[in-house]
Design a protein around this motif. Sequence first.
Motif, short mmCIF file in Angstrom:
data_model
loop_
_atom_site.label_atom_id
_atom_site.label_comp_id
_atom_site.label_asym_id
_atom_site.label_seq_id
_atom_site.Cartn_x
_atom_site.Cartn_y
_atom_site.Cartn_z
N ALA A 79 0.92 -1.88 5.60
CA ALA A 79 -0.21 -1.97 6.54
C ALA A 79 0.11 -1.19 7.82
O ALA A 79 -0.75 -0.50 8.37
CB ALA A 79 -0.49 -3.43 6.87
N ARG A 80 1.37 -1.29 8.25
CA ARG A 80 1.77 -0.56 9.46
C ARG A 80 1.76 0.94 9.21
O ARG A 80 1.28 1.73 10.02
CB ARG A 80 3.14 -1.03 9.94
CG ARG A 80 3.31 -0.88 11.44
CD ARG A 80 4.18 -1.96 11.99
NE ARG A 80 5.54 -1.80 11.52
CZ ARG A 80 6.50 -1.18 12.20
NH1 ARG A 80 6.24 -0.65 13.37
NH2 ARG A 80 7.72 -1.11 11.72
N ALA A 81 2.29 1.34 8.04
CA ALA A 81 2.32 2.77 7.70
C ALA A 81 0.90 3.33 7.61
O ALA A 81 0.66 4.50 7.93
CB ALA A 81 3.05 2.97 6.37
N ALA A 82 -0.05 2.49 7.22
CA ALA A 82 -1.44 2.94 7.09
C ALA A 82 -2.20 2.83 8.42
O ALA A 82 -3.39 3.12 8.48
CB ALA A 82 -2.14 2.11 6.01
N GLY A 83 -1.50 2.40 9.48
CA GLY A 83 -2.14 2.30 10.79
C GLY A 83 -3.13 1.16 10.91
O GLY A 83 -3.99 1.14 11.80
N ARG A 84 -2.98 0.15 10.05
CA ARG A 84 -3.93 -0.97 10.06
C ARG A 84 -3.67 -1.98 11.18
O ARG A 84 -4.54 -2.78 11.50
CB ARG A 84 -3.87 -1.74 8.73
CG ARG A 84 -4.22 -0.93 7.51
CD ARG A 84 -5.68 -1.16 7.13
NE ARG A 84 -6.00 -0.46 5.90
CZ ARG A 84 -6.02 -1.06 4.71
NH1 ARG A 84 -5.78 -2.34 4.61
NH2 ARG A 84 -6.29 -0.36 3.63
N ILE A 85 -2.43 -1.97 11.69
CA ILE A 85 -2.07 -2.98 12.70
C ILE A 85 -1.75 -2.30 14.03
O ILE A 85 -0.94 -1.38 14.08
CB ILE A 85 -0.81 -3.78 12.31
CG1 ILE A 85 -0.79 -4.09 10.82
CG2 ILE A 85 -0.71 -5.05 13.13
CD1 ILE A 85 0.53 -4.73 10.37
N ALA A 86 -2.37 -2.77 15.09
CA ALA A 86 -2.02 -2.30 16.43
C ALA A 86 -1.29 -3.43 17.15
O ALA A 86 -1.56 -4.61 16.91
CB ALA A 86 -3.28 -1.93 17.21
N TYR A 87 -0.38 -3.05 18.02
CA TYR A 87 0.47 -4.04 18.69
C TYR A 87 0.52 -3.74 20.18
O TYR A 87 0.82 -2.62 20.58
CB TYR A 87 1.86 -3.95 18.06
CG TYR A 87 2.94 -4.82 18.64
CD1 TYR A 87 2.75 -6.18 18.85
CD2 TYR A 87 4.20 -4.28 18.94
CE1 TYR A 87 3.75 -6.98 19.36
CE2 TYR A 87 5.23 -5.07 19.43
CZ TYR A 87 5.00 -6.43 19.63
OH TYR A 87 6.01 -7.21 20.12
N VAL A 88 0.21 -4.74 20.97
CA VAL A 88 0.34 -4.61 22.42
C VAL A 88 1.52 -5.51 22.80
O VAL A 88 1.40 -6.74 22.80
CB VAL A 88 -0.96 -5.04 23.14
CG1 VAL A 88 -0.79 -4.95 24.66
CG2 VAL A 88 -2.13 -4.16 22.69
#
Length: 257
Positions: A79-88
């Motif tokens: 999911a992270r590799a696909a850019g599905r998750i953003a993190y602040v």
Amino acid sequence: MTQTTPTQEHTALKVTHLSVDYGDVHALDDVNLTLQSGKLCALVGVNGSGKSTLLKSILGLVKPTTGTITIGGLNPARARAAGRIAYVPQNEDVDTTFPISVEDIVISGRQRHMGFLRRPRKADKNAVDQAIEMVGLTDLRHRQIGALSGGQRKRAFVARGIAQDAQLLLFDEPFAGVDHASEQTIRTLMRGLATRNKTLLVATHDLAGLSTFADEALLLAGRVLIHDTPDIVCTPEILAQVFGIVANKSTSNSTEN
Ligand SMILES: Nc1ncnc2c1ncn2[C@@H]1O[C@H](COP(=O)(O)OP(=O)(O)O)[C@@H](O)[C@H]1O
Ligand SMILES: [Mg+2]
């Protein structure tokens, strides 16, 4: 005749039987959580209750002892590799000595969109400009991260999440050390993202105004105590109980037995 765009609700995040240990510290115990798209869930709990650990597990930065996590059906790494998750990240986790500008931070959110050469195209530039404008940092776009206030820095990371166009956005203590104006801007942006069918999980120990801000609240004390509407979660009885439980938990950490 309705003007509203139909948005399809689906399971954006599913956490099943998640436990996390850091050596001897049992940080999360059998956490189960399902979030639907378009929902803003506040993750509440006192210091040490496991909020950051849960967010980092969802990001794939912390390895679970047991359990599974899926984001739109993908595991955290995919999911992270696909850019599905953003993190602040929380302010303490940001290296302010690193020479990076507001614009650089926001462009980093477009990495997955930029293709093989990682060179920003017109669509990337537009997305970056728009996101910077939305958080009100246009005048400061070339300023270095170390020269921003806590609130401005937070807004830069929110802009990165917007530019990234992720489905799931994770915020770790977004209001801590943030001025009132930035807090209001961030709250409004978060609601806007939920309206656009994004899913938000917001770790906070700030309970004020939760019922107008969040759709649901999950109370954490190493395990899930309750996950319901903010009104139900934030009753004095439940909150008093939480502080009691956390106090007991920390004394039970004693090695004496
Ligand atoms: N890298 C780490 N190494 C060892 N223990 C940790 C680490 N990170 C967090 N912990 C411990 O895990 C528990 C949960 O911490 P954390 O997830 O940071 O809680 P919160 O974000 O709610 O304050 C705490 O007891 C904390 O001390
Ligand atoms: Mg934390």
